[in-house]
Design a protein around this motif. Structure first.
Motif, PDB file in Angstrom:
ATOM      1  N   ASP A  61      19.782  31.301   1.303  1.00 22.41           N
ATOM      2  CA  ASP A  61      19.266  32.643   0.999  1.00 22.41           C
ATOM      3  C   ASP A  61      17.765  32.616   0.721  1.00 22.41           C
ATOM      4  O   ASP A  61      17.028  33.507   1.147  1.00 22.41           O
ATOM      5  CB  ASP A  61      20.004  33.250  -0.196  1.00 22.41           C
ATOM      6  N   GLY A  62      17.312  31.579   0.015  1.00 21.11           N
ATOM      7  CA  GLY A  62      15.877  31.448  -0.257  1.00 21.11           C
ATOM      8  C   GLY A  62      15.071  31.268   1.018  1.00 21.11           C
ATOM      9  O   GLY A  62      13.986  31.847   1.167  1.00 21.11           O
ATOM     10  N   ARG A  74      14.822  34.634   2.720  1.00 20.50           N
ATOM     11  CA  ARG A  74      13.807  35.474   2.066  1.00 20.50           C
ATOM     12  C   ARG A  74      12.392  35.018   2.418  1.00 20.50           C
ATOM     13  O   ARG A  74      11.462  35.816   2.451  1.00 20.50           O
ATOM     14  CB  ARG A  74      14.009  35.467   0.552  1.00 20.50           C
ATOM     15  N   ALA A  75      12.220  33.724   2.697  1.00 22.51           N
ATOM     16  CA  ALA A  75      10.900  33.184   3.054  1.00 22.51           C
ATOM     17  C   ALA A  75      10.574  33.385   4.536  1.00 22.51           C
ATOM     18  O   ALA A  75       9.486  33.030   4.975  1.00 22.51           O
ATOM     19  CB  ALA A  75      10.834  31.703   2.708  1.00 22.51           C
TER      20      ALA A  75
END
Length: 193
Positions: free
Chosen positions: A72-73, A76-77
């Protein structure tokens, strides 16, 4: 781009461990495909997996949460999910299961297993202390697996250069896919070698 992505993964894993405590056993965060070969471009998706030492309920829960947090990170990036689902949220297993998977891909490769071997065998560890020596041994053993190598060689011949009439570069939809028409055949042949 690969180095930047590696560092981002390490930061995300550090944040996860700081919030959730130390891992219950040793692990390795893997990347493969173009990132495993360190040839990522600016527009790339995720190709990652998670290997952990022991299969316990605690380890499965911890590493499943870690995989979700990191994937998920990365989304988002700006690193989109892999369209084929080759991400740690789906590929999170204990080392013994990975060894069994790798052996199965080599010893009796179906078309799907051959595809997965071609993707996963370009793996590289980005984070974690788990030794991947058992996986390395399976990959090294492929040199003695004539049937697997024959399948791998045949698969590498599926790629065609983007050449048209009079050997001119042929554009499709106004462009040339350099990955599919240029890099992929070279990588496939190098993998066989």
């Amino acid at each position: 781009v690969s180095t930047l992505n590696d560092q981002l993964v390490r930061v995300l894993i550090g944040l996860f461990e700081a919030h959730n405590g130390p891992p219950p056993c040793a692990y390795a965060w893997l990347v493969f495909g173009s990132e495993g070969r360190m040839e990522q471009t600016l527009l790339t998706d995720q190709d990652n997996a998670l290997v952990f030492e022991e299969k316990t309920p605690e380890a499965e829960a911890y590493f499943s949460q870690m995989a979700g947090f990191v994937v998920d990170g990365l989304i988002r990036a700006g690193f989109p999910p892999c369209p084929g689902g080759y991400m740690a949220t789906r590929w999170c297993r204990p080392l013994a299961e990975w060894v069994q998977l790798f052996r199965g891909w080599v010893e009796s490769p179906t078309p799907q297993e051959l595809l997965e071997a071609q993707i996963f065998f370009d793996y590289r560890k980005v984070c974690g202390a788990l030794s991947l020596e058992p996986l390395d041994a399976v990959v090294a053993h492929t040199a003695q697996q004539g049937i697997f190598l024959a399948h791998l060689a045949r698969a590498s011949l599926q790629f065609r250069p983007p050449l048209g009439f009079f050997r001119r570069i042929r554009a499709e939809d106004g462009g040339v896919d350099l990955k599919r028409g240029g890099i992929a055949p070279i990588v496939a042949l190098a993998r066989v070698y």
